[in-house]
Design a protein around this motif. Structure first.
Motif, PDB file in Angstrom:
ATOM      1  N   SER A 120       1.035  -1.527   0.519  1.00 19.33           N
ATOM      2  CA  SER A 120       0.173  -0.163   0.162  1.00 19.33           C
ATOM      3  C   SER A 120       0.794   1.441   0.089  1.00 19.33           C
ATOM      4  O   SER A 120       0.631   1.921  -0.032  1.00 19.33           O
ATOM      5  CB  SER A 120      -0.938  -0.312   1.492  1.00 19.33           C
ATOM      6  N   ALA A 152      -7.126  -3.417  -3.651  1.00 15.98           N
ATOM      7  CA  ALA A 152      -7.786  -3.667  -2.609  1.00 15.98           C
ATOM      8  C   ALA A 152      -8.308  -4.151  -1.864  1.00 15.98           C
ATOM      9  O   ALA A 152      -8.624  -4.728  -1.137  1.00 15.98           O
ATOM     10  CB  ALA A 152      -8.124  -1.782  -2.627  1.00 15.98           C
ATOM     11  N   PHE A 179      -6.309   2.531   3.674  1.00 12.37           N
ATOM     12  CA  PHE A 179      -5.492   1.165   3.907  1.00 12.37           C
ATOM     13  C   PHE A 179      -5.061   0.288   4.379  1.00 12.37           C
ATOM     14  O   PHE A 179      -5.177  -0.405   5.417  1.00 12.37           O
ATOM     15  CB  PHE A 179      -5.606  -0.061   2.374  1.00 12.37           C
TER      16      PHE A 179
END
Length: 154
Positions: free
Chosen positions: A89, A98, A143
């Motif tokens: 990420s 994701a 994330f």
């Protein structure tokens, strides 16, 4: 009825599961013959269903003696898995990447099904209604923060 891609994916996962190793080598042409489909269908399944985000590394050799090597990545610990995902990420994250990472968190029992649905909802392009490439940068940042929370409270 399941489509051919789902059937091929299930077969390949079963082969990996039943092998004594996290590495399997398969011939693309043999799989295509088995399912009476073109080799490009096998490529499609492997390229979309056996990604790094989903916990697989794929090596491929084309040509007459060509093979596909699928390696199931098994982190030593939940902390190691989260570290790998934090590294992933550090770059922009597409919605599919994701979602694949979130699915892997669920598969590894690091999140509940409800948490999975919440994470997917908040990272969906309909919610992140921002033009690309900014959307993928923001999704990656979100994330990464979710991973930090999981790591701290998991």
């Amino acid at each position: 009825m399941r489509n051919i891609s789902d059937v091929i994916e299930a077969y390949l996962k079963q082969v990996i599961q039943s092998s004594q190793s996290d590495v399997v080598e398969l011939k693309r042409s043999e799989i295509a013959d088995r399912f009476e489909c073109v080799p490009s269908q096998i490529n499609y399944v492997i390229n979309t269903r056996f990604t790094l985000e989903k916990g697989y590394l794929v090596e491929s050799k084309r040509g007459g003696g060509g093979y596909i090597r699928i390696i199931r990545l098994q982190p030593e610990s939940n902390e190691e898995l989260i570290q790998e995902m934090q590294l992933a990420s550090n770059q922009p994250l597409t919605q599919q990447a994701a979602f694949d990472l979130v699915e892997r968190l669920k598969d590894e029992d690091l999140i509940t099904d409800r948490e999975k649905r919440l994470m997917e909802k908040m990272m969906h392009r309909d919610i992140l209604d921002i033009p690309l490439p900014h959307r993928d940068f923001i999704r990656a940042k979100m994330f990464k923060e979710l991973l930090t929370t999981i790591k701290m409270h998991g």
